[in-house]
Design a protein around this motif. Structure first.
Motif, PDB file in Angstrom:
ATOM      1  N   SER A  71      24.717  49.083  43.156  1.00  0.00           N
ATOM      2  CA  SER A  71      25.506  48.481  42.081  1.00  0.00           C
ATOM      3  C   SER A  71      24.751  47.315  41.469  1.00  0.00           C
ATOM      4  O   SER A  71      24.342  46.386  42.170  1.00  0.00           O
ATOM      5  N   MET A  72      24.577  47.377  40.160  1.00  0.00           N
ATOM      6  CA  MET A  72      23.925  46.323  39.395  1.00  0.00           C
ATOM      7  C   MET A  72      24.943  45.776  38.383  1.00  0.00           C
ATOM      8  O   MET A  72      26.061  46.295  38.295  1.00  0.00           O
ATOM      9  N   PRO A  73      24.602  44.740  37.606  1.00  0.00           N
ATOM     10  CA  PRO A  73      25.553  44.222  36.614  1.00  0.00           C
ATOM     11  C   PRO A  73      26.124  45.284  35.687  1.00  0.00           C
ATOM     12  O   PRO A  73      27.247  45.127  35.181  1.00  0.00           O
ATOM     13  N   THR A  74      25.407  46.368  35.481  1.00  0.00           N
ATOM     14  CA  THR A  74      25.892  47.426  34.587  1.00  0.00           C
ATOM     15  C   THR A  74      27.138  48.131  35.120  1.00  0.00           C
ATOM     16  O   THR A  74      27.853  48.762  34.340  1.00  0.00           O
ATOM     17  N   VAL A  75      27.430  48.029  36.421  1.00  0.00           N
ATOM     18  CA  VAL A  75      28.692  48.618  36.907  1.00  0.00           C
ATOM     19  C   VAL A  75      29.872  47.783  36.417  1.00  0.00           C
ATOM     20  O   VAL A  75      30.950  48.329  36.130  1.00  0.00           O
ATOM     21  N   ASP A  76      29.689  46.471  36.327  1.00  0.00           N
ATOM     22  CA  ASP A  76      30.743  45.611  35.776  1.00  0.00           C
ATOM     23  C   ASP A  76      30.900  45.840  34.276  1.00  0.00           C
ATOM     24  O   ASP A  76      32.014  45.772  33.742  1.00  0.00           O
ATOM     25  N   ILE A  77      29.794  46.110  33.595  1.00  0.00           N
ATOM     26  CA  ILE A  77      29.848  46.431  32.167  1.00  0.00           C
ATOM     27  C   ILE A  77      30.667  47.699  31.950  1.00  0.00           C
ATOM     28  O   ILE A  77      31.499  47.785  31.029  1.00  0.00           O
ATOM     29  N   TYR A  78      30.442  48.689  32.801  1.00  0.00           N
ATOM     30  CA  TYR A  78      31.197  49.951  32.719  1.00  0.00           C
ATOM     31  C   TYR A  78      32.699  49.684  32.894  1.00  0.00           C
ATOM     32  O   TYR A  78      33.521  50.139  32.084  1.00  0.00           O
ATOM     33  N   ALA A  79      33.053  48.950  33.939  1.00  0.00           N
ATOM     34  CA  ALA A  79      34.470  48.647  34.202  1.00  0.00           C
ATOM     35  C   ALA A  79      35.078  47.844  33.057  1.00  0.00           C
ATOM     36  O   ALA A  79      36.247  48.041  32.695  1.00  0.00           O
ATOM     37  N   PHE A  80      34.289  46.934  32.482  1.00  0.00           N
ATOM     38  CA  PHE A  80      34.750  46.164  31.330  1.00  0.00           C
ATOM     39  C   PHE A  80      35.154  47.101  30.194  1.00  0.00           C
ATOM     40  O   PHE A  80      36.183  46.897  29.540  1.00  0.00           O
ATOM     41  N   ILE A  86      36.319  37.346  29.857  1.00  0.00           N
ATOM     42  CA  ILE A  86      35.841  38.221  30.927  1.00  0.00           C
ATOM     43  C   ILE A  86      34.317  38.279  30.912  1.00  0.00           C
ATOM     44  O   ILE A  86      33.666  38.263  31.967  1.00  0.00           O
ATOM     45  N   CYS A  87      33.737  38.320  29.721  1.00  0.00           N
ATOM     46  CA  CYS A  87      32.273  38.271  29.603  1.00  0.00           C
ATOM     47  C   CYS A  87      31.723  36.982  30.213  1.00  0.00           C
ATOM     48  O   CYS A  87      30.695  36.997  30.909  1.00  0.00           O
ATOM     49  N   ASP A  88      32.395  35.865  29.959  1.00  0.00           N
ATOM     50  CA  ASP A  88      31.968  34.580  30.529  1.00  0.00           C
ATOM     51  C   ASP A  88      32.006  34.622  32.055  1.00  0.00           C
ATOM     52  O   ASP A  88      31.098  34.123  32.726  1.00  0.00           O
ATOM     53  N   SER A  89      33.071  35.218  32.611  1.00  0.00           N
ATOM     54  CA  SER A  89      33.177  35.346  34.074  1.00  0.00           C
ATOM     55  C   SER A  89      32.036  36.194  34.618  1.00  0.00           C
ATOM     56  O   SER A  89      31.422  35.853  35.642  1.00  0.00           O
ATOM     57  N   MET A  90      31.750  37.302  33.947  1.00  0.00           N
ATOM     58  CA  MET A  90      30.669  38.174  34.394  1.00  0.00           C
ATOM     59  C   MET A  90      29.325  37.456  34.302  1.00  0.00           C
ATOM     60  O   MET A  90      28.472  37.613  35.188  1.00  0.00           O
ATOM     61  N   GLU A  91      29.124  36.677  33.245  1.00  0.00           N
ATOM     62  CA  GLU A  91      27.866  35.938  33.096  1.00  0.00           C
ATOM     63  C   GLU A  91      27.633  35.012  34.288  1.00  0.00           C
ATOM     64  O   GLU A  91      26.508  34.918  34.805  1.00  0.00           O
ATOM     65  N   ILE A  92      28.686  34.326  34.722  1.00  0.00           N
ATOM     66  CA  ILE A  92      28.550  33.418  35.864  1.00  0.00           C
ATOM     67  C   ILE A  92      28.175  34.191  37.120  1.00  0.00           C
ATOM     68  O   ILE A  92      27.229  33.833  37.834  1.00  0.00           O
ATOM     69  N   CYS A 100      41.240  34.097  34.288  1.00  0.00           N
ATOM     70  CA  CYS A 100      40.499  33.903  35.535  1.00  0.00           C
ATOM     71  C   CYS A 100      40.303  35.256  36.209  1.00  0.00           C
ATOM     72  O   CYS A 100      41.258  36.016  36.402  1.00  0.00           O
ATOM     73  N   MET A 101      39.062  35.566  36.564  1.00  0.00           N
ATOM     74  CA  MET A 101      38.752  36.806  37.275  1.00  0.00           C
ATOM     75  C   MET A 101      38.897  36.557  38.776  1.00  0.00           C
ATOM     76  O   MET A 101      38.295  35.628  39.319  1.00  0.00           O
ATOM     77  N   VAL A 102      39.699  37.370  39.455  1.00  0.00           N
ATOM     78  CA  VAL A 102      39.980  37.163  40.870  1.00  0.00           C
ATOM     79  C   VAL A 102      39.542  38.379  41.700  1.00  0.00           C
ATOM     80  O   VAL A 102      39.032  39.354  41.174  1.00  0.00           O
ATOM     81  N   ASP A 103      39.785  38.278  42.997  1.00  0.00           N
ATOM     82  CA  ASP A 103      39.536  39.330  43.977  1.00  0.00           C
ATOM     83  C   ASP A 103      38.059  39.713  44.073  1.00  0.00           C
ATOM     84  O   ASP A 103      37.607  40.719  43.518  1.00  0.00           O
ATOM     85  N   LEU A 104      37.332  38.904  44.830  1.00  0.00           N
ATOM     86  CA  LEU A 104      35.918  39.161  45.080  1.00  0.00           C
ATOM     87  C   LEU A 104      35.713  39.880  46.409  1.00  0.00           C
ATOM     88  O   LEU A 104      34.631  39.818  46.995  1.00  0.00           O
ATOM     89  N   SER A 105      36.742  40.567  46.873  1.00  0.00           N
ATOM     90  CA  SER A 105      36.716  41.150  48.217  1.00  0.00           C
ATOM     91  C   SER A 105      35.648  42.216  48.397  1.00  0.00           C
ATOM     92  O   SER A 105      35.190  42.458  49.512  1.00  0.00           O
TER      93      SER A 105
END
Length: 242
Positions: free
Chosen positions: A181-190, A113-119, A144-149
Motif C-alpha cells: 500500500s502506497m499513498p495511491t491507495v488513499d487516493i483511490y479511497a478518496f 481530506i486532501c490536507d489530512s492525507m498530505e500530513i 478530522c480524519m480518524v481511525d488509524l487502526s
C-alpha cells in the motif's frame, strides 16, 4: 505491565470516568473516558494490529486538527495501547446518510481530506481505510480524519502488505495482496468517498459530470500509474472545480 501502562490505567481510574465503548472488533476496542473536573474526553485504544510505529510517529504532533492528537503510545505484550483525542461531532456517513452536501461544502470537505492525507503521506504513513465513517465533522464544520487502526508506515523493499486490510468498496485493488500500500491507495479511497458524497453511489455505478467526474475516474483507476500520485496533485485539481 510497563510503568507507562500502569500510569495510564491509574490516571484514567483516578481522574476520569468511563463514558462508553466507541467501537469493538476482533482487533480493536475503543473506549471513551471523560475527565471528572474538566469534562475533556479522551479515547483509549486497545489494538491487536501492531502498528505502533504509526502512532509513535504521530505522537504529540500538531496536525492542525486534521487528525486526532496522540497523547500516549504504550507497547505491551498483549496489545498496543494508545491514548488519543476524542473528536466530537458526527461522521460524514451519518451527516449525509440521506442527502448530499452543497457544492461549496463538498469542495471544503474534499480539500480538508486532501490536507489530512498530505500530513500522513509526508510522514510516510498510509491510512488504508479512508471512508465516510472515518471522516468526522465537528460542530464548527471542520473536518478530522480518524481511525488509524490499520494505517501503516511505508517500508522500503516490501513487495506487498503483510496483511490484507481495508474496507471492501473503498480499498484499492493492490490492498488485496497485489502490492504494498502506497499513498495511491488513499487516493483511490478518496475517489470512492467523493463519489458517495456527490451522488450517493459507488463510482462503478455512476460519476458526476464535468471536472469532478474526471477527477474521480482518475482517482479510482485500477492502474496505479494513472491515478494522482500524491495528495498535492489531487488538491490542486479539486481547487479548480465547483
Amino acid at each position: 505491565m510497563s510503568q507507562l501502562k500502569s500510569y495510564i490505567d491509574k490516571t484514567l481510574k483516578d481522574e476520569y470516568k468511563e463514558v462508553k465503548t466507541l467501537s469493538e472488533t476482533a482487533l480493536n476496542r475503543l473506549t471513551v473516558y471523560e475527565h471528572c473536573q474538566t469534562g475533556k474526553k479522551v479515547v483509549l485504544i486497545r489494538s491487536l494490529n501492531r502498528n505502533d510505529d504509526v502512532f509513535r510517529t504521530l505522537k504529540s504532533k500538531d496536525t492542525m486538527g486534521l487528525l486526532p492528537m496522540i497523547y500516549e503510545v504504550c507497547t505491551e505484550d498483549d496489545a498496543l495501547y494508545v491514548l488519543e483525542e476524542y473528536i466530537e461531532g458526527e461522521s460524514l456517513f451519518k451527516k449525509y446518510a440521506t442527502s448530499q452536501p452543497e457544492s461549496d461544502e463538498l469542495k471544503m470537505i474534499l480539500l480538508s481530506i486532501c490536507d489530512s492525507m498530505e500530513i500522513l503521506h509526508s510522514l510516510n504513513i498510509v491510512h488504508r481505510d479512508i471512508k465516510p465513517n472515518n471522516i468526522m465533522v465537528r460542530r464548527d464544520g471542520s473536518i478530522c480524519m480518524v481511525d488509524l487502526s490499520i494505517a501503516k508506515i511505508i517500508t522500503e523493499n516490501s513487495a506487498r502488505d503483510t496483511t490484507t486490510l481495508g474496507t471492501v468498496g473503498y480499498a484499492a485493488p493492490e490492498q488485496f495482496g497485489v502490492s504494498q500500500s502506497m499513498p495511491t491507495v488513499d487516493i483511490y479511497a478518496f475517489g470512492v468517498l467523493a463519489n458517495q458524497l456527490a451522488l450517493g453511489v459507488h463510482p462503478t455505478t455512476s460519476v458526476p459530470k464535468g471536472k469532478l467526474g474526471r477527477i474521480i475516474k482518475k482517482c479510482t483507476s485500477t492502474q496505479i500509474s494513472n491515478r494522482y500520485q500524491n495528495a498535492s496533485q489531487l488538491k490542486k485539481a479539486i481547487r479548480n472545480i465547483l
